[in-house]
Design a protein around this motif. Structure first.
Motif, short mmCIF file in Angstrom:
data_model
loop_
_atom_site.label_atom_id
_atom_site.label_comp_id
_atom_site.label_asym_id
_atom_site.label_seq_id
_atom_site.Cartn_x
_atom_site.Cartn_y
_atom_site.Cartn_z
N ALA A 204 -9.98 16.89 -0.46
CA ALA A 204 -8.92 15.99 0.01
C ALA A 204 -9.53 14.72 0.60
O ALA A 204 -9.07 13.61 0.33
N GLY A 205 -10.61 14.89 1.37
CA GLY A 205 -11.31 13.74 1.94
C GLY A 205 -11.90 12.84 0.87
O GLY A 205 -11.86 11.61 0.97
N ALA A 206 -12.45 13.46 -0.18
CA ALA A 206 -13.01 12.68 -1.29
C ALA A 206 -11.92 11.86 -1.97
O ALA A 206 -12.12 10.68 -2.32
N LEU A 207 -10.77 12.46 -2.13
CA LEU A 207 -9.64 11.77 -2.76
C LEU A 207 -9.17 10.61 -1.86
O LEU A 207 -8.92 9.50 -2.35
N VAL A 208 -9.06 10.87 -0.57
CA VAL A 208 -8.66 9.82 0.38
C VAL A 208 -9.61 8.63 0.28
O VAL A 208 -9.17 7.47 0.20
N MET B 141 0.85 -1.21 0.00
CA MET B 141 0.00 0.00 0.00
C MET B 141 0.88 1.26 0.00
O MET B 141 1.86 1.36 0.73
N ARG B 142 0.46 2.22 -0.82
CA ARG B 142 1.09 3.54 -0.74
C ARG B 142 0.41 4.34 0.38
O ARG B 142 -0.55 3.88 0.98
N HIS B 143 0.93 5.53 0.63
CA HIS B 143 0.37 6.37 1.70
C HIS B 143 -0.21 7.66 1.14
O HIS B 143 0.25 8.15 0.11
N VAL B 144 -1.18 8.19 1.87
CA VAL B 144 -1.73 9.50 1.51
C VAL B 144 -1.76 10.37 2.76
O VAL B 144 -2.10 9.92 3.85
N GLU B 145 -1.35 11.62 2.59
CA GLU B 145 -1.38 12.59 3.69
C GLU B 145 -1.91 13.91 3.15
O GLU B 145 -1.93 14.13 1.94
N ILE B 146 -2.34 14.77 4.08
CA ILE B 146 -2.89 16.07 3.69
C ILE B 146 -2.11 17.18 4.38
O ILE B 146 -1.80 17.09 5.57
N CYS B 147 -1.79 18.22 3.62
CA CYS B 147 -1.26 19.46 4.19
C CYS B 147 -2.36 20.52 4.05
O CYS B 147 -2.80 20.80 2.94
N PHE B 148 -2.81 21.11 5.16
CA PHE B 148 -3.98 21.97 5.15
C PHE B 148 -3.70 23.42 4.80
O PHE B 148 -4.63 24.22 4.68
N SER B 149 -2.43 23.78 4.69
CA SER B 149 -2.10 25.19 4.42
C SER B 149 -0.72 25.28 3.80
O SER B 149 0.22 24.60 4.24
N PRO B 150 -0.56 26.16 2.80
CA PRO B 150 0.79 26.37 2.24
C PRO B 150 1.79 26.80 3.33
O PRO B 150 2.99 26.58 3.17
N GLU B 151 1.29 27.35 4.43
CA GLU B 151 2.21 27.76 5.51
C GLU B 151 2.71 26.58 6.33
O GLU B 151 3.56 26.75 7.21
N LEU B 152 2.17 25.39 6.08
CA LEU B 152 2.66 24.19 6.77
C LEU B 152 3.41 23.24 5.84
O LEU B 152 3.87 22.18 6.25
N ILE B 153 3.55 23.62 4.57
CA ILE B 153 4.10 22.67 3.59
C ILE B 153 5.56 22.32 3.88
O ILE B 153 6.03 21.22 3.56
N HIS B 154 6.27 23.22 4.58
CA HIS B 154 7.67 22.93 4.93
C HIS B 154 7.79 21.75 5.89
O HIS B 154 8.88 21.20 6.06
N LEU B 155 6.70 21.36 6.54
CA LEU B 155 6.73 20.21 7.45
C LEU B 155 6.66 18.88 6.70
O LEU B 155 6.87 17.83 7.29
N ALA C 284 -9.01 12.23 9.29
CA ALA C 284 -10.08 13.17 9.65
C ALA C 284 -10.93 13.51 8.43
O ALA C 284 -12.16 13.45 8.48
N MET C 285 -10.28 13.82 7.33
CA MET C 285 -11.04 14.30 6.16
C MET C 285 -11.73 13.16 5.41
O MET C 285 -12.79 13.37 4.84
N GLY C 286 -11.12 11.97 5.43
CA GLY C 286 -11.81 10.81 4.86
C GLY C 286 -13.14 10.59 5.58
O GLY C 286 -14.19 10.42 4.95
N SER C 287 -13.09 10.66 6.91
CA SER C 287 -14.31 10.45 7.69
C SER C 287 -15.31 11.59 7.50
O SER C 287 -16.52 11.35 7.37
N LEU C 288 -14.81 12.82 7.45
CA LEU C 288 -15.71 13.95 7.27
C LEU C 288 -16.40 13.90 5.91
O LEU C 288 -17.60 14.18 5.79
N PHE C 289 -15.66 13.50 4.87
CA PHE C 289 -16.28 13.40 3.54
C PHE C 289 -17.34 12.30 3.53
O PHE C 289 -18.39 12.44 2.90
#
Lengths: 235, 235
Positions: free
Chosen positions: B157-161, B1-15, B177-182
């Motif tokens: 993002a949740g739809a994609l997850v 399995m590959r992995h999927v993650e979400i970055c919620f803001s361009p200001e966090l993309i450095h993480l 979180a977003m998979g469940s919310l979608f």
């Protein structure tokens, strides 16, 4: 109606206005849960530190010192970041100096707010009543994990949003999202969180009893807030 | 399995680690929806710009220029940020230079990834198939609103997850979180989003038809990606 909003990371807190607001700082696994447990079990006051060194120096002044980095007790510290370590009341009357990976940094970055509260599931209802008795808008500041969005802090934020529905409007996107997510997953917090990365990290540390404690609702009727000196005390 | 993650803001993309990953950049209202609409309706290529000035200068080179700030067409630009403006195919064959408040900045900050894709509901299924045919882990980069968490980008993002469940493990907290919310809100996207701050901001601009377009699933079978020159083209 007052308003409620969520900040998901201390690295985004500069985007939020703090002035005039009540800020609830949340680090469910485990800093803010530990702070609430400590105060509820007799600890007189807690002084949070962002860094290990300044925190450790407080031992000379008679403070109990608690230090955690990456989930484990920092070398040279008496206490780590475990809430259950405080449940027997053996530190009653002590002053505690405390530093953790995420939670104490989030407290530091919340300075400037009208009031800073410490949020945890074991005193959720008491915190809700306290907030509802004030006129201020609310900002929930999730400590996250090293700047990342964090599931347990966000779900606590969602629980708070739902519990405040009668007094605080949730139209900010984060508050809307987490209110809805808590509605869906709140009945099965532990099961849902067990899929998450940070919960797995904690399970690897063998602290199942801490996790259970941190997810238990309404054990205590106390509210924990920062006083004018920056100490965390019972409100 | 590959992995999927979400970055919620361009200001966090450095993480987030970008190297080796497919990054899907998402700005549902409206930049990435507009990009997909433009390419699907004949625009040959899109060159995104973070700033208005460099973008506007491309007009001299024969580019169609699209510029938006705070939801409205920037002064001196032919096009704003409306996907429906491209639906008649009248810009077929043109090269488009484009700058928007959030979306084009997020594209800029995604450089270093193995591939950069442009995400939107109208080509969700096509994007899913494309991603599943690659070996790379996936990072969904939400453009947000001026650094803030944004509901519509996060729900995409949740739809994609959810759509990638058979190939990509979602154990990162944001993806969970977003998979469940979608799962909970995906059947009623427009209703749920209408409570949100940014949707209200857009409604104030009288662009109901844009909103409807942006929330329509699977109109197009194309995938939009950045090529080696940094142009966005059909994959």
């Amino acid at each position: 109606m007052r308003h409620v909003e969520i900040c998901f990371s201390p690295e985004l807190i500069h985007l939020h206005e703090l002035t005039g607001k009540i800020v609830v700082v949340v680090d469910i696994f485990r800093a803010t849960s530990t702070m609430v447990a400590a105060i509820a079990n007799g600890v007189k006051e807690i002084l949070p530190f962002p860094d290990l060194e300044s925190c450790q120096q407080m031992q000379e002044k008679g403070f109990l010192i608690g230090g955690e980095r990456n989930g484990i007790t920092a070398p040279g510290f008496e206490m780590g970041n475990s809430p259950v370590a405080y449940l027997k009341g053996e530190f009653s009357g002590r002053s505690l100096a405390m530093t953790t990976t995420n939670g104490t940094q989030a407290i530091d970055k919340s300075r400037g707010a009208e009031q800073i509260l410490i949020g945890a599931f074991p005193n959720l209802e008491a915190t809700v009543s306290y907030i509802q008795a004030q006129d201020n808008d609310l900002l929930i500041h999730c400590a996250g994990w090293k700047g990342h969005f964090n599931l347990e802090d966000s779900l606590y934020a969602g629980a708070l949003v739902k519990a405040l529905e009668s007094t605080h409007r949730a139209e900010e996107d984060g508050a809307l999202a987490m209110g809805s997510l808590f509605e869906k997953e709140g009945h099965n917090l532990k099961g849902f969180l067990s899929q998450a990365s940070h919960a797995k990290r904690l399970q690897n540390h063998g602290i199942e009893s801490d996790i259970d404690f941190c997810l238990t609702l309404d054990l205590y009727e106390i509210v924990v807030k920062a006083d004018a000196r920056g100490f965390l005390v019972e409100a």
